[in-house]
Design a protein around this motif. Structure first.
Motif, PDB file in Angstrom:
ATOM      1  N   GLY A 167     -20.759  53.675   9.532  1.00  0.00           N
ATOM      2  CA  GLY A 167     -21.303  52.529   8.513  1.00  0.00           C
ATOM      3  C   GLY A 167     -19.728  51.864   8.946  1.00  0.00           C
ATOM      4  N   LEU A 168     -18.276  52.144   8.518  1.00  0.00           N
ATOM      5  CA  LEU A 168     -17.578  51.493   8.388  1.00  0.00           C
ATOM      6  C   LEU A 168     -17.158  50.887   9.007  1.00  0.00           C
ATOM      7  CD1 LEU A 168     -15.284  54.076   6.048  1.00  0.00           C
ATOM      8  CD2 LEU A 168     -16.349  52.234   4.674  1.00  0.00           C
ATOM      9  N   ILE A 169     -16.988  51.203  10.553  1.00  0.00           N
ATOM     10  CA  ILE A 169     -16.454  50.418  11.618  1.00  0.00           C
ATOM     11  C   ILE A 169     -17.643  49.142  11.799  1.00  0.00           C
ATOM     12  CG2 ILE A 169     -16.677  50.426  14.047  1.00  0.00           C
ATOM     13  CD1 ILE A 169     -15.846  53.504  13.892  1.00  0.00           C
ATOM     14  N   ALA A 170     -18.323  49.325  11.235  1.00  0.00           N
ATOM     15  CA  ALA A 170     -19.929  48.069  11.918  1.00  0.00           C
ATOM     16  C   ALA A 170     -19.859  47.569  10.662  1.00  0.00           C
ATOM     17  CB  ALA A 170     -21.051  48.564  11.328  1.00  0.00           C
ATOM     18  N   GLU A 171     -18.684  47.505   9.083  1.00  0.00           N
ATOM     19  CA  GLU A 171     -18.936  47.083   8.175  1.00  0.00           C
ATOM     20  C   GLU A 171     -17.647  45.661   8.520  1.00  0.00           C
ATOM     21  OE1 GLU A 171     -17.553  47.378   3.101  1.00  0.00           O
ATOM     22  OE2 GLU A 171     -18.324  48.652   3.969  1.00  0.00           O
ATOM     23  N   ASN A 172     -16.491  46.643   8.921  1.00  0.00           N
ATOM     24  CA  ASN A 172     -14.823  46.128   9.216  1.00  0.00           C
ATOM     25  C   ASN A 172     -15.181  45.359  10.368  1.00  0.00           C
ATOM     26  OD1 ASN A 172     -13.650  47.477   7.368  1.00  0.00           O
ATOM     27  ND2 ASN A 172     -12.758  49.318   8.831  1.00  0.00           N
ATOM     28  N   LYS A 173     -16.047  45.119  11.482  1.00  0.00           N
ATOM     29  CA  LYS A 173     -16.534  44.549  11.753  1.00  0.00           C
ATOM     30  C   LYS A 173     -17.233  43.416  11.551  1.00  0.00           C
ATOM     31  CE  LYS A 173     -18.345  43.845  16.819  1.00  0.00           C
ATOM     32  NZ  LYS A 173     -19.425  42.600  16.047  1.00  0.00           N
ATOM     33  N   LYS A 174     -17.994  43.543  10.917  1.00  0.00           N
ATOM     34  CA  LYS A 174     -18.886  42.430  10.090  1.00  0.00           C
ATOM     35  C   LYS A 174     -17.651  41.817   8.992  1.00  0.00           C
ATOM     36  CE  LYS A 174     -23.148  41.053   6.794  1.00  0.00           C
ATOM     37  NZ  LYS A 174     -21.930  40.409   6.150  1.00  0.00           N
TER      38      LYS A 174
END
Length: 204
Positions: A167-174
């Motif tokens: 989830g953090l990776i996805a948020e960082n990517k966003k």
């Protein structure tokens, strides 16, 4: 040692007694015949007595012969039974050795559970007093179950952390994408503002 002391069977003892009487009667008859003046009546009487002993002896001999055959047959039958039991005993010894070998192999087998990083026994008993009086096998099973439950909890925690990480990776990517878009918008804004900037420069 006398024959009478060796023979213990009552029937054979009876046959020996009759044999001795027959021998004594035969000797008495010979002594009578060889005497000076035996009477025919005395000789006949002694002969009849000898014949009676001989008939009795033949009957006892026949009975002894039949008994010997029966004893021989019974002995052969018992020998077969003993041989059969001996063979069965040898089979049991072989099976015992085989089973002992299997037991030794099982006891010396390097079981995987022996390599598990289980907590020490005393620590486990202190944390789980309900297993304080358990035997060795039950205690080992309880320790393995405890280790299994601990590993399941750690796996659940790992999965939760992995999910959080994703989830953090996805948020960082966003956020990274948003920053990239913001940079493009800012560049567009700067490019759009250049004519205005030049106009202000002329005025000044």
């Amino acid at each position: 040692m006398a024959v009478d002391d060796i023979v213990a069977d009552p029937a054979l003892k009876r046959a020996l007694e009759v044999s001795n009487r027959t021998r004594d009667q035969a000797i008495a008859l010979l002594d009578l015949v060889s005497s000076a003046s035996p009477t025919p009546i005395e000789i006949s009487k002694q002969q009849k007595l000898l014949i009676a002993y001989l008939a009795q002896l033949r009957g006892l001999h026949r009975d002894a012969h039949v008994g010997a055959r029966e004893t021989k047959a019974a002995t052969a039958e018992m020998r077969q039974e003993v041989d059969k039991l001996h063979l069965h005993l040898q089979n049991l010894y072989y099976e015992q050795r085989h089973l002992q070998g299997e037991i030794d192999a099982c006891e010396s087998y390097d079981h995987k559970y022996m390599q598990l990083p289980l907590i020490p026994v005393e620590q486990f008993k202190a944390e789980h007093p309900e297993h304080a009086d358990a035997d060795e096998d039950a205690l080992m099973i309880a320790r393995i179950d405890h280790e299994h439950a601990g590993r399941l909890a750690l796996e659940e925690e790992r999965q939760a952390l992995l999910k959080k990480r994703q989830g953090l990776i996805a948020e960082n990517k966003k956020r990274k994408d948003d920053l990239a878009n913001l940079d493009r918008d800012l560049e567009k804004f700067i490019d759009a503002a250049k004519p205005i900037q030049k106009l202000f420069e002329k005025v000044v």
